[in-house]
Scaffold this motif. Structure first.
Motif, PDB file in Angstrom:
ATOM      1  N   PRO B 252       0.815  -1.224   0.000  1.00 43.16           N
ATOM      2  CA  PRO B 252       0.000   0.000   0.000  1.00 43.16           C
ATOM      3  C   PRO B 252       0.844   1.268   0.000  1.00 43.16           C
ATOM      4  O   PRO B 252       0.470   2.275  -0.620  1.00 43.16           O
ATOM      5  CB  PRO B 252      -0.852  -0.117   1.272  1.00 43.16           C
ATOM      6  CG  PRO B 252      -0.274  -1.245   2.068  1.00 43.16           C
ATOM      7  CD  PRO B 252       0.468  -2.126   1.109  1.00 43.16           C
ATOM      8  N   VAL B 253       2.002   1.218   0.679  1.00 46.16           N
ATOM      9  CA  VAL B 253       2.895   2.378   0.685  1.00 46.16           C
ATOM     10  C   VAL B 253       3.348   2.698  -0.742  1.00 46.16           C
ATOM     11  O   VAL B 253       3.314   3.854  -1.183  1.00 46.16           O
ATOM     12  CB  VAL B 253       4.107   2.119   1.614  1.00 46.16           C
ATOM     13  CG1 VAL B 253       5.222   3.132   1.366  1.00 46.16           C
ATOM     14  CG2 VAL B 253       3.673   2.152   3.075  1.00 46.16           C
ATOM     15  N   GLN B 256       0.581   4.194  -2.954  1.00 44.32           N
ATOM     16  CA  GLN B 256       0.403   5.629  -2.745  1.00 44.32           C
ATOM     17  C   GLN B 256       1.536   6.425  -3.386  1.00 44.32           C
ATOM     18  O   GLN B 256       1.300   7.436  -4.036  1.00 44.32           O
ATOM     19  CB  GLN B 256       0.304   5.938  -1.236  1.00 44.32           C
ATOM     20  CG  GLN B 256       0.094   7.415  -0.921  1.00 44.32           C
ATOM     21  CD  GLN B 256      -1.181   7.990  -1.553  1.00 44.32           C
ATOM     22  OE1 GLN B 256      -2.204   7.321  -1.633  1.00 44.32           O
ATOM     23  NE2 GLN B 256      -1.106   9.234  -2.032  1.00 44.32           N
ATOM     24  N   ARG B 262      -6.094   5.292  -4.275  1.00 45.76           N
ATOM     25  CA  ARG B 262      -6.377   3.943  -3.809  1.00 45.76           C
ATOM     26  C   ARG B 262      -7.026   3.133  -4.919  1.00 45.76           C
ATOM     27  O   ARG B 262      -7.943   3.631  -5.578  1.00 45.76           O
ATOM     28  CB  ARG B 262      -7.332   4.017  -2.619  1.00 45.76           C
ATOM     29  CG  ARG B 262      -7.151   2.901  -1.630  1.00 45.76           C
ATOM     30  CD  ARG B 262      -8.278   2.890  -0.639  1.00 45.76           C
ATOM     31  NE  ARG B 262      -8.123   3.881   0.410  1.00 45.76           N
ATOM     32  CZ  ARG B 262      -8.282   3.587   1.705  1.00 45.76           C
ATOM     33  NH1 ARG B 262      -8.562   2.362   2.094  1.00 45.76           N
ATOM     34  NH2 ARG B 262      -8.176   4.528   2.601  1.00 45.76           N
ATOM     35  N   GLN B 275      -1.911  -6.732   2.893  1.00 45.33           N
ATOM     36  CA  GLN B 275      -2.121  -5.300   3.164  1.00 45.33           C
ATOM     37  C   GLN B 275      -2.610  -4.548   1.924  1.00 45.33           C
ATOM     38  O   GLN B 275      -3.390  -3.605   2.030  1.00 45.33           O
ATOM     39  CB  GLN B 275      -0.836  -4.666   3.704  1.00 45.33           C
ATOM     40  CG  GLN B 275      -0.483  -5.083   5.127  1.00 45.33           C
ATOM     41  CD  GLN B 275       0.268  -6.398   5.212  1.00 45.33           C
ATOM     42  OE1 GLN B 275       0.458  -7.096   4.197  1.00 45.33           O
ATOM     43  NE2 GLN B 275       0.693  -6.767   6.400  1.00 45.33           N
ATOM     44  N   GLN B 278      -6.245  -5.360   1.865  1.00 45.81           N
ATOM     45  CA  GLN B 278      -6.947  -4.634   2.933  1.00 45.81           C
ATOM     46  C   GLN B 278      -7.134  -3.168   2.544  1.00 45.81           C
ATOM     47  O   GLN B 278      -8.212  -2.603   2.682  1.00 45.81           O
ATOM     48  CB  GLN B 278      -6.122  -4.686   4.231  1.00 45.81           C
ATOM     49  CG  GLN B 278      -6.110  -6.043   4.901  1.00 45.81           C
ATOM     50  CD  GLN B 278      -5.131  -6.097   6.076  1.00 45.81           C
ATOM     51  OE1 GLN B 278      -4.117  -5.402   6.083  1.00 45.81           O
ATOM     52  NE2 GLN B 278      -5.435  -6.929   7.061  1.00 45.81           N
ATOM     53  N   TRP B 279      -6.054  -2.574   2.073  1.00 48.04           N
ATOM     54  CA  TRP B 279      -6.062  -1.157   1.693  1.00 48.04           C
ATOM     55  C   TRP B 279      -7.078  -0.894   0.583  1.00 48.04           C
ATOM     56  O   TRP B 279      -7.829   0.081   0.616  1.00 48.04           O
ATOM     57  CB  TRP B 279      -4.652  -0.760   1.249  1.00 48.04           C
ATOM     58  CG  TRP B 279      -4.468   0.641   0.767  1.00 48.04           C
ATOM     59  CD1 TRP B 279      -4.051   1.024  -0.462  1.00 48.04           C
ATOM     60  CD2 TRP B 279      -4.654   1.847   1.511  1.00 48.04           C
ATOM     61  NE1 TRP B 279      -3.972   2.395  -0.539  1.00 48.04           N
ATOM     62  CE2 TRP B 279      -4.341   2.929   0.665  1.00 48.04           C
ATOM     63  CE3 TRP B 279      -5.070   2.124   2.818  1.00 48.04           C
ATOM     64  CZ2 TRP B 279      -4.424   4.258   1.075  1.00 48.04           C
ATOM     65  CZ3 TRP B 279      -5.151   3.454   3.224  1.00 48.04           C
ATOM     66  CH2 TRP B 279      -4.834   4.496   2.357  1.00 48.04           C
ATOM     67  N   GLU B 318      -8.490 -14.164   6.168  1.00 45.77           N
ATOM     68  CA  GLU B 318      -9.134 -12.852   6.073  1.00 45.77           C
ATOM     69  C   GLU B 318     -10.084 -12.788   4.873  1.00 45.77           C
ATOM     70  O   GLU B 318     -11.169 -12.223   4.963  1.00 45.77           O
ATOM     71  CB  GLU B 318      -8.074 -11.744   5.983  1.00 45.77           C
ATOM     72  CG  GLU B 318      -8.690 -10.366   6.065  1.00 45.77           C
ATOM     73  CD  GLU B 318      -7.854  -9.349   6.834  1.00 45.77           C
ATOM     74  OE1 GLU B 318      -6.964  -9.758   7.625  1.00 45.77           O
ATOM     75  OE2 GLU B 318      -8.089  -8.145   6.642  1.00 45.77           O
ATOM     76  N   LYS B 322     -13.990 -12.019   5.220  1.00 42.12           N
ATOM     77  CA  LYS B 322     -14.544 -10.780   4.656  1.00 42.12           C
ATOM     78  C   LYS B 322     -15.287 -10.989   3.337  1.00 42.12           C
ATOM     79  O   LYS B 322     -15.751 -10.026   2.736  1.00 42.12           O
ATOM     80  CB  LYS B 322     -13.417  -9.766   4.440  1.00 42.12           C
ATOM     81  CG  LYS B 322     -12.842  -9.244   5.755  1.00 42.12           C
ATOM     82  CD  LYS B 322     -11.821  -8.147   5.527  1.00 42.12           C
ATOM     83  CE  LYS B 322     -11.457  -7.472   6.850  1.00 42.12           C
ATOM     84  NZ  LYS B 322     -10.273  -6.591   6.720  1.00 42.12           N
TER      85      LYS B 322
END
Lengths: 342, 342
Positions: B252-253, B256, B262, B275, B278-279, B318, B322
């Motif tokens: 995710p870093v 960005q 996103r 991640q 998730q992001w 996860e 979800k």
């Protein structure tokens, strides 16, 4: 009458098809040729000619210098190249305004330099804090919050702030001729990027509207961010640690990291752009390297070798030696800012 | 006869206009609707339905979940998501081949671990050198040369090397259903990115041909590079220092940093993608998070929680919790590789 009605849908459809065909012609054919309507804010002069000749050479099918559309990468510095950078970088003006705005929640700033100098308007003390002091101010106002929160702050500031000299919003102090150049290149298949020493998230909120450049085509100096997952919420927190300084030799490095290929056109205005211009110009095939030279004290500013912001010294010598395009702002730009009447 | 000749150019022009109009119709209208011809390697099943439903919801004008084309960002992991990653990451196979190929100019490697182990085929010693040994091998084979030289080496290897099990070139071991999905998304206005733990310059030479993804849309782990200007030649030298590890929370870093917004769709296959998923999934509006689950021991490989490469454990839990899309490769992919007949 009945027969006419029966024909009507077909006629409408035919008319629509014609319209489509015309749109297609307008969209595909017209922009390939260079017309008087292109680059209207550029005076007939050496820079305009150099741009038009270059673009023609790399886009005309059959040209020995033809470049496939996907390799038509064009990179632009921002401060002093796409918008003004005087009396100081606009991002620093933002940072100073932010110190004042956030001071109520930072009582310690009243006793602590360089923040105290900002709050008291003590220019001497601020100048004395030097680059290190400036970096402290930038870090304090740019980090310690999520990316979304920072974007919000930049947006709020841009809506409210006005330039001390022109009284215009900062995003109106973008150069009309350069916006036309960006459009001109894009209609000819170029992909346009910003490669700036400015902080990347300071630029992204407004580059689409101002320049037609989307967030993913903005490359800049960056702070590290940390992915945080707390209580099912996911955030990117901006940390007070510089990850990358997108200036000087950092620019070709960043271009490779982000774009992965060498541009065929680069535009800058200062020594911080020299390596980006060298890297672009030294590639195989025809290349374009350009400098905006700030020569217009009346309509904008006149500065080069002795300016604190946007110093143009070595790059000016190299541009002259190598025959790069040097845009004489006073003589070659009929209009400077987008807020001026065409 | 003469009259006919006079009419001829007009007829040809009319015919051409019709063709244009038809092209326009084909280009603008057809790809918006979903047909049986889309995603042909996907069996009718929950994953295909989830994809098609999502894409319809975010692209259909008037839909409450409509997303403007410029915000249709889709990110894909590479190893195990777009191509295979067994018996180990293909990039590691490249690194081992490179050690053998470059050994003649590195006599010291005959005495020095982990290189000695590679040259002697000593699997036990290689395994013992662990992740640190692997990193040494990667650094030695990926750096100390210019970006152009490395790109050349990757190209040479890909042309010559064959996978030990299938005997196919590695770029043929890309997944046909995922290539179809990339095409499907792009014709609907999505911008597709790779976000991979693989080294970025290892991927860029071949992602356009294999996936239709250009170099500037490839994000990966990276070594630092240094801009060098010597004797008028400008080079980017790859340094044996990791700049960024694009794995886990790094994803995710990196998204960005590179994209600046996103994604609305993300696809991965291992815990290193958690991640990123998730992001993506936590953003506002409708989002899609997908996992490729390697369930096909016969046609590909079957592994998840216990694999050394592409371990899928936490992300699987996860995803189930979800309700993310989990692609059952065995049941849902009619064809695995692009080299198999459709």
């Amino acid at each position: 009458m009945r027969r006419f009605n029966e024909l009507e849908p077909m006629r409408r459809w035919l008319a629509w098809m014609w319209l489509c065909a015309l749109c297609l012609l307008a969209g595909c054919a017209a922009p390939q040729s260079q017309t008087r309507a292109d680059l209207p804010s550029w005076a007939d002069g050496p820079s305009r000619s150099a741009i038009v000749d270059f673009v023609d050479a790399v886009t005309r099918p059959g040209s020995p210098d033809f470049v496939a559309p996907d390799a038509r990468i064009a990179v632009f510095d921002n401060d002093g190249t796409l918008w003004s950078e005087q009396p100081m970088y606009f991002e620093l003006l933002f940072a100073l305004d932010e110190v004042r705005a956030q001071a109520p929640s930072h009582p310690e700033w009243n006793r602590q330099q360089p923040f105290k100098a900002v709050l008291e308007g003590d220019h001497a003390a601020l100048a004395k804090s030097g680059e290190r002091g400036m970096m402290e101010i930038v870090a304090a106002t740019h980090t310690g919050m999520t990316v979304d929160q920072f974007t919000q702050r930049v947006g709020n500031w841009l809506r409210a702030a006005r330039h001390p000299r022109t009284g215009e919003p900062y995003t109106s102090m973008t150069y009309a001729p350069m916006r036309e150049l960006l459009d001109y290149l894009r209609t000819r298949g170029f992909k346009t990027y910003i490669v700036s020493g400015g902080e990347v998230e300071f630029m992204r909120p407004w580059t689409q509207a101002a320049y037609g450049i989307p967030p993913e085509q903005v490359i800049g100096t960056g702070f590290t961010t940390e992915f945080q997952a707390e209580g099912g919420a996911f955030q990117l927190m901006r940390q007070p640690k510089l990850e990358f300084n997108d200036d000087g030799p950092g620019k070709p490095v960043a271009i490779q990291r982000y774009i992965g290929r060498r541009p065929i056109l680069a535009f800058g205005n200062s020594d911080g752009d020299l390596q980006m211009l060298q890297w672009t110009a030294a590639g195989p095939g025809r290349r374009f390297a350009g400098l905006v030279h700030h020569t217009d004290a009346r309509r904008e500013w006149a500065y080069d070798r002795n300016s604190s912001f946007g110093r143009l010294d070595k790059a000016l010598d190299e541009a002259r030696g190598k025959g790069w395009t040097i845009v004489d702002m006073e003589k070659e730009w009929k209009r400077i800012y987008v807020f001026e009447k065409p």
